[in-house]
Scaffold this motif. Structure first.
Motif, PDB file in Angstrom:
ATOM      1  N   GLY A 177      58.623  42.538   4.286  1.00 20.24           N
ATOM      2  CA  GLY A 177      57.932  42.338   5.575  1.00 20.24           C
ATOM      3  C   GLY A 177      56.608  41.163   4.657  1.00 20.24           C
ATOM      4  N   GLU A 178      56.699  40.916   3.218  1.00 22.83           N
ATOM      5  CA  GLU A 178      55.381  40.831   2.402  1.00 22.83           C
ATOM      6  C   GLU A 178      55.430  39.602   2.815  1.00 22.83           C
ATOM      7  OE1 GLU A 178      55.930  39.114  -1.988  1.00 22.83           O
ATOM      8  OE2 GLU A 178      56.149  41.503  -1.525  1.00 22.83           O
ATOM      9  N   ARG A 179      53.705  38.961   2.252  1.00 25.32           N
ATOM     10  CA  ARG A 179      53.507  38.291   3.332  1.00 25.32           C
ATOM     11  C   ARG A 179      53.460  36.812   2.747  1.00 25.32           C
ATOM     12  NH1 ARG A 179      46.975  37.682   2.922  1.00 25.32           N
ATOM     13  NH2 ARG A 179      46.970  39.499   4.346  1.00 25.32           N
ATOM     14  N   THR A 180      54.290  36.446   1.586  1.00 30.50           N
ATOM     15  CA  THR A 180      54.907  35.491   0.825  1.00 30.50           C
ATOM     16  C   THR A 180      56.146  34.807   1.081  1.00 30.50           C
ATOM     17  OG1 THR A 180      55.465  36.140  -1.212  1.00 30.50           O
ATOM     18  CG2 THR A 180      53.645  35.109  -0.312  1.00 30.50           C
ATOM     19  N   ASN A 181      56.957  36.337   1.655  1.00 22.19           N
ATOM     20  CA  ASN A 181      58.008  35.811   2.663  1.00 22.19           C
ATOM     21  C   ASN A 181      58.643  35.448   3.865  1.00 22.19           C
ATOM     22  OD1 ASN A 181      61.220  36.080   1.532  1.00 22.19           O
ATOM     23  ND2 ASN A 181      60.964  38.397   3.496  1.00 22.19           N
ATOM     24  N   ARG A 182      58.671  34.030   3.628  1.00 12.71           N
ATOM     25  CA  ARG A 182      58.571  33.314   4.862  1.00 12.71           C
ATOM     26  C   ARG A 182      59.583  32.213   5.128  1.00 12.71           C
ATOM     27  NH1 ARG A 182      52.651  31.772   6.787  1.00 12.71           N
ATOM     28  NH2 ARG A 182      51.910  33.339   7.600  1.00 12.71           N
ATOM     29  N   VAL A 183      60.907  32.315   5.892  1.00 13.24           N
ATOM     30  CA  VAL A 183      62.459  31.346   5.731  1.00 13.24           C
ATOM     31  C   VAL A 183      61.115  30.021   7.315  1.00 13.24           C
ATOM     32  CG1 VAL A 183      64.325  30.674   6.293  1.00 13.24           C
ATOM     33  CG2 VAL A 183      63.714  33.271   4.807  1.00 13.24           C
ATOM     34  N   SER A 184      61.431  29.046   6.536  1.00  7.12           N
ATOM     35  CA  SER A 184      61.558  28.295   7.983  1.00  7.12           C
ATOM     36  C   SER A 184      63.104  27.869   9.095  1.00  7.12           C
ATOM     37  CB  SER A 184      61.800  26.730   7.717  1.00  7.12           C
ATOM     38  OG  SER A 184      60.827  25.781   8.226  1.00  7.12           O
ATOM     39  N   ALA A 185      62.387  28.160  10.181  1.00  8.07           N
ATOM     40  CA  ALA A 185      63.993  28.677  10.966  1.00  8.07           C
ATOM     41  C   ALA A 185      63.817  28.069  12.059  1.00  8.07           C
ATOM     42  CB  ALA A 185      64.549  29.790  11.423  1.00  8.07           C
ATOM     43  N   LYS A 186      64.914  26.946  12.587  1.00 11.44           N
ATOM     44  CA  LYS A 186      65.399  26.464  14.015  1.00 11.44           C
ATOM     45  C   LYS A 186      65.904  27.922  14.943  1.00 11.44           C
ATOM     46  CE  LYS A 186      68.535  23.415  12.838  1.00 11.44           C
ATOM     47  NZ  LYS A 186      69.430  22.203  12.398  1.00 11.44           N
ATOM     48  N   VAL A 187      65.613  26.750  16.665  1.00 16.44           N
ATOM     49  CA  VAL A 187      66.564  27.627  17.386  1.00 16.44           C
ATOM     50  C   VAL A 187      67.116  26.082  17.838  1.00 16.44           C
ATOM     51  CG1 VAL A 187      66.564  28.744  19.912  1.00 16.44           C
ATOM     52  CG2 VAL A 187      64.810  29.366  17.821  1.00 16.44           C
ATOM     53  N   SER A 188      68.327  26.482  17.453  1.00 17.19           N
ATOM     54  CA  SER A 188      68.944  25.073  18.607  1.00 17.19           C
ATOM     55  C   SER A 188      68.865  24.899  19.940  1.00 17.19           C
ATOM     56  CB  SER A 188      70.515  24.762  17.794  1.00 17.19           C
ATOM     57  OG  SER A 188      71.048  25.876  18.196  1.00 17.19           O
ATOM     58  N   GLN A 224      70.186  32.686  22.576  1.00 16.72           N
ATOM     59  CA  GLN A 224      70.492  30.903  21.432  1.00 16.72           C
ATOM     60  C   GLN A 224      70.414  31.986  19.943  1.00 16.72           C
ATOM     61  OE1 GLN A 224      66.490  29.554  22.690  1.00 16.72           O
ATOM     62  NE2 GLN A 224      67.772  27.586  23.846  1.00 16.72           N
ATOM     63  N   PHE A 225      70.878  30.311  18.830  1.00 16.02           N
ATOM     64  CA  PHE A 225      71.163  30.955  17.899  1.00 16.02           C
ATOM     65  C   PHE A 225      69.884  30.405  17.124  1.00 16.02           C
ATOM     66  CE2 PHE A 225      75.350  31.412  19.335  1.00 16.02           C
ATOM     67  CZ  PHE A 225      76.165  32.390  18.894  1.00 16.02           C
ATOM     68  N   GLU A 243      70.810  35.524  16.347  1.00 15.48           N
ATOM     69  CA  GLU A 243      70.690  35.132  17.763  1.00 15.48           C
ATOM     70  C   GLU A 243      69.587  35.891  18.261  1.00 15.48           C
ATOM     71  OE1 GLU A 243      74.160  36.551  19.546  1.00 15.48           O
ATOM     72  OE2 GLU A 243      74.544  36.208  21.391  1.00 15.48           O
ATOM     73  N   ILE A 244      68.927  35.497  19.140  1.00 15.40           N
ATOM     74  CA  ILE A 244      67.835  35.665  19.949  1.00 15.40           C
ATOM     75  C   ILE A 244      68.393  36.799  20.770  1.00 15.40           C
ATOM     76  CG2 ILE A 244      66.039  34.946  21.116  1.00 15.40           C
ATOM     77  CD1 ILE A 244      65.619  32.405  20.577  1.00 15.40           C
ATOM     78  N   VAL A 245      67.649  38.770  20.944  1.00 14.42           N
ATOM     79  CA  VAL A 245      67.473  39.040  21.921  1.00 14.42           C
ATOM     80  C   VAL A 245      66.700  39.418  22.770  1.00 14.42           C
ATOM     81  CG1 VAL A 245      67.998  41.727  21.702  1.00 14.42           C
ATOM     82  CG2 VAL A 245      68.972  40.481  19.550  1.00 14.42           C
ATOM     83  N   GLU A 261      68.654  39.569  16.157  1.00 16.12           N
ATOM     84  CA  GLU A 261      69.547  40.260  15.851  1.00 16.12           C
ATOM     85  C   GLU A 261      70.187  39.619  14.649  1.00 16.12           C
ATOM     86  OE1 GLU A 261      71.744  43.465  17.607  1.00 16.12           O
ATOM     87  OE2 GLU A 261      72.094  43.252  15.282  1.00 16.12           O
ATOM     88  N   PRO A 262      70.450  40.033  13.422  1.00 15.49           N
ATOM     89  CA  PRO A 262      70.874  39.504  12.494  1.00 15.49           C
ATOM     90  C   PRO A 262      71.979  39.200  12.214  1.00 15.49           C
ATOM     91  CG  PRO A 262      69.590  41.077  11.553  1.00 15.49           C
ATOM     92  CD  PRO A 262      69.088  41.331  13.051  1.00 15.49           C
ATOM     93  N   SER A 263      72.634  37.827  11.922  1.00 14.06           N
ATOM     94  CA  SER A 263      74.586  37.550  12.064  1.00 14.06           C
ATOM     95  C   SER A 263      75.125  38.898  11.036  1.00 14.06           C
ATOM     96  CB  SER A 263      74.478  36.202  12.292  1.00 14.06           C
ATOM     97  OG  SER A 263      73.966  35.364  11.052  1.00 14.06           O
TER      98      SER A 263
END
Lengths: 304, 112
Positions: A177-188, A224-225, A243-245, A261-263
């Motif tokens: 949960g560190e603040r600098t730890n971010r990943v840009s993600a997309k929901v198709s 959705q993935f 996958e979105i829960v 839910e992480p794959s």
């Protein structure tokens, strides 16, 4: 009450505290690279750790195999059900692949942003008190690992390389949960542009990843993935995340939060892959774009 | 024989990060997470039996490795382990033969 500290010891204690404060102050910032002595210590411990870890995985695998044998019948039934869908998917994939080949051949020499090589690695340490934060792997700069490379399992993204030394490196997990730890993600989604947000840490109560800052105009649904968007600049696009829960509007009502839910199975990490992005290609693509733009500018100029 | 004790501490230190997580991984079903502190308990025992001085050095050494290998900030474990190593040694000085006091300390540690 006896004297715990004599004068001399009190002075030593003070000196100790001062050194502690200096050391903590120097090392607390987010650093680009660990120092040489640290790297040497990590490497030497890492060698011993891999010696210990291999037989442990071996024994664990035997145990898991034994458990699996008991579940084989159930799994067989389930797989037979899935096999029916396989033929259909197969033909669809063949069609798409041909189409893809023909389209990419039009753009000569251009590979997509998601092309990469992988470096296989073994997880050599993971401390239960830092369970959701970091793991150590037995591949370092000597094998081509660099900081900020993406780390995946066969199922999906798990994190990024935080520190490297010659033969080992430390991986920061997505769930940190560190603040600098971010990943840009997309929901198709099936129609329209994909919704974009950031993976920001781990929800402790539900054991799910949290996707934040998704525009509230995008309609998110459970099922959705979610995958990497490639827009962050560090990770290739289209690495699966999960996958979105559950979907919730955030506290200000402007954006949405989705629980994912992480794959990848974060509880049994032993073999991982470090992703080496094909940087040459990216630079090549950028140069190509620049050239095209220049040419267009020139042609526009000659028209006038 | 001189290197037996350090080797012992090192062995437990390695086990904490490697074998423990393979054979007893935390799961989502349990609320309680087991965190192994074998090496730390060993340091306390060494300090009790051999005095504060060895307690400080073993504690500091172990803490430094803990800091460098498993975390990013250096100094936290180094200082606190050295301090606890020293404190544990005081029991040795004050009650030379009183096994009860350090048994109770150890029980307290195990229950954590």
């Amino acid at each position: 009450m006896p004297h715990f500290f004599s004068n001399k010891r009190l002075i030593l204690l003070m000196v100790g505290i001062i050194i502690l404060v200096i050391l903590v102050g120097l090392t607390m910032r987010e650093r680009e690279q660990a120092t040489i002595p640290e790297q040497i210590m990590r490497d030497s411990v890492g060698v011993v750790q891999s010696v210990f870890q291999r037989p442990a995985y071996f024994v664990r695998d035997i145990y898991d195999d034994f458990v699996n044998i008991l579940n084989v019948h159930e799994e067989n039934e389930r797989l037979k059900g899935q096999l029916n869908d396989y033929a259909m998917l197969r033909s669809e994939v063949d069609g798409l692949r041909e189409e893809n080949d023909s389209l990419t051949s039009l753009y000569e020499g251009m590979e997509s942003l998601s092309s990469f090589d992988t470096i296989p690695a073994l997880v050599i340490d993971r401390q239960p008190d830092r369970w959701t934060e970091t793991i150590g792997i037995n591949r370092g700069t000597q094998h081509g690992v660099e900081t900020d490379m993406a780390v995946i399992t066969e199922e999906g993204l798990i994190g990024r390389v935080q520190y490297t030394s010659a033969f080992t490196s430390q991986v920061q997990l997505l769930s940190d949960g560190e603040r600098t730890n971010r990943v840009s993600a997309k929901v198709s989604s099936e129609e329209g542009d994909p919704a974009v947000g950031f993976i920001e840490g781990w929800d402790v109560d539900q054991d799910l990843l949290v996707l934040q800052k998704v525009d509230s105009e995008n309609e998110l649904e459970p099922g959705q993935f979610v995958s990497t968007s490639g827009l962050g600049g560090l990770f290739p696009a289209d690495l699966p995340i999960g996958e979105i829960v559950d979907v919730q509007v955030d506290e200000y009502g402007l954006t949405q939060n989705a629980y994912i839910e992480p794959s990848a199975d974060f509880f049994h990490l032993n073999h991982v892959l470090v992703i080496e992005r094909n940087v040459d290609n990216i630079e090549g693509i950028q140069e190509e774009f620049l050239q095209q733009e220049e040419e267009e500018d020139e042609s526009e100029g000659s028209d006038d | 024989m001189r290197y037996l004790l350090p080797a012992f501490v090192a062995f437990f230190f390695i086990i904490e990060g490697t074998w423990f997580q393979v054979f007893f991984p935390p799961s989502t079903e349990q609320d309680l997470h087991w965190v192994p502190r074998f090496a730390f308990v060993t340091v306390i025992l060494i300090s009790i039996y051999r005095g504060s001085r060895s307690g400080i050095f073993y504690g500091m050494g172990l803490g430094l490795f803990q800091d460098v290998v498993y975390s990013t900030v250096i100094g936290i474990y180094t200082f606190s382990y050295a301090l606890v190593g020293y404190m544990a040694g005081l029991i040795f000085v004050q009650s030379n033969q009183d096994h009860l006091s350090y048994c109770s300390l150890l029980l307290w540690l195990w229950r954590r």
